[in-house]
Design a protein around this motif. Structure first.
Motif, PDB file in Angstrom:
ATOM      1  N   THR A   1      -3.464   4.676   0.673  1.00 22.44           N
ATOM      2  CA  THR A   1      -4.225   3.647   0.985  1.00 22.44           C
ATOM      3  C   THR A   1      -3.723   3.174   2.393  1.00 22.44           C
ATOM      4  O   THR A   1      -4.251   2.050   2.968  1.00 22.44           O
TER       5      THR A   1
ATOM      6  N   CYS B   1       0.953  -1.160  -0.048  1.00 27.09           N
ATOM      7  CA  CYS B   1       0.064   0.044  -0.042  1.00 27.09           C
ATOM      8  C   CYS B   1       0.857   1.204   0.092  1.00 27.09           C
ATOM      9  O   CYS B   1       1.993   1.298   0.597  1.00 27.09           O
TER      10      CYS B   1
ATOM     11  N   TRP C   1      -3.136  -4.233  -8.761  1.00 30.97           N
ATOM     12  CA  TRP C   1      -3.594  -3.544  -7.445  1.00 30.97           C
ATOM     13  C   TRP C   1      -2.472  -2.303  -7.690  1.00 30.97           C
ATOM     14  O   TRP C   1      -2.837  -0.927  -7.152  1.00 30.97           O
TER      15      TRP C   1
ATOM     16  N   GLN D   1      -4.054   1.312  -7.427  1.00 32.84           N
ATOM     17  CA  GLN D   1      -4.012   2.693  -6.358  1.00 32.84           C
ATOM     18  C   GLN D   1      -2.917   3.618  -6.690  1.00 32.84           C
ATOM     19  O   GLN D   1      -3.279   4.736  -6.231  1.00 32.84           O
TER      20      GLN D   1
END
Length: 190
Positions: free
Chosen positions: A108, A104, A159, A163
């Motif tokens: 996030t 992350c 992902w 993000q």
């Protein structure tokens, strides 16, 4: 003898003189096509609501063409509801942080980064389009060996791009927003 005056295959009567040879041929083809279509539909029939996608994102864009080398991919992925209440594959922990699998960034960290994998797979209101939940389900499917057309690095790339950019690029010139990513991931499991 011209086609116009040949007996009709069904009635044995001469075909009307107004029909052209092409028209008679078209009628014969149509009758044969109707008879054969039932056989063809039976051979290639799939359930009407089948939504299974057993291909990589770029393969999905190719209309699901099955052009793979080696053994046929396994496509028996389970959805997040299944994984929320069943045992996870060896080496996967419900209590591990989401970031253990999906790194992350600062945007996030406070949401996904502070949640367990189980919490993400159960669903969070801030998990827009269910991306985290769907990625976790796909990850568990890959780890369980019931989904071999996806890989962990491929899921991590989806992902990471999503993000950082707000979209994923499955192939050059194509950008999938969150809803499109979710659609692909959702369709890749039962």
């Amino acid at each position: 003898m011209s086609t116009e005056h040949q007996p009709d295959a069904d009635t044995g009567q001469p075909a009307p003189a107004t029909l052209t040879p092409r028209g008679a041929a078209r009628r014969r083809f149509t009758r044969a096509g109707v008879a054969a279509s039932g056989v063809l539909l039976t051979l290639q029939s799939q359930p009407g609501m089948a939504a299974e996608v057993c291909t990589t994102p770029s393969g999905y864009l190719s209309g699901g063409l099955q052009s793979f080398r080696g053994p046929k991919p396994v496509c028996a992925g389970r959805n997040s509801r299944y994984w929320a209440s069943h045992n996870w594959p060896a080496g996967c922990s419900k209590e591990a942080s989401f970031t253990r699998v999906f790194a992350c960034d600062s945007s996030t960290t406070r949401t996904y980064g502070s949640s367990t994998q189980l919490a993400i797979i159960q669903g969070k209101s801030w998990d827009t389009n269910g991306i985290g939940r769907l990625l976790m389900a796909c990850y568990l499917n890959v780890r369980a060996g019931i989904s071999t057309f996806q890989t962990v690095p491929m899921l991590q790339k989806i992902w990471s791009e999503y993000q950082s950019k707000g979209y994923y690029t499955p192939t050059a010139g194509v950008r999938w927003n969150g809803a499109q990513i979710a659609n692909y991931l959702q369709r890749s499991m039962e």
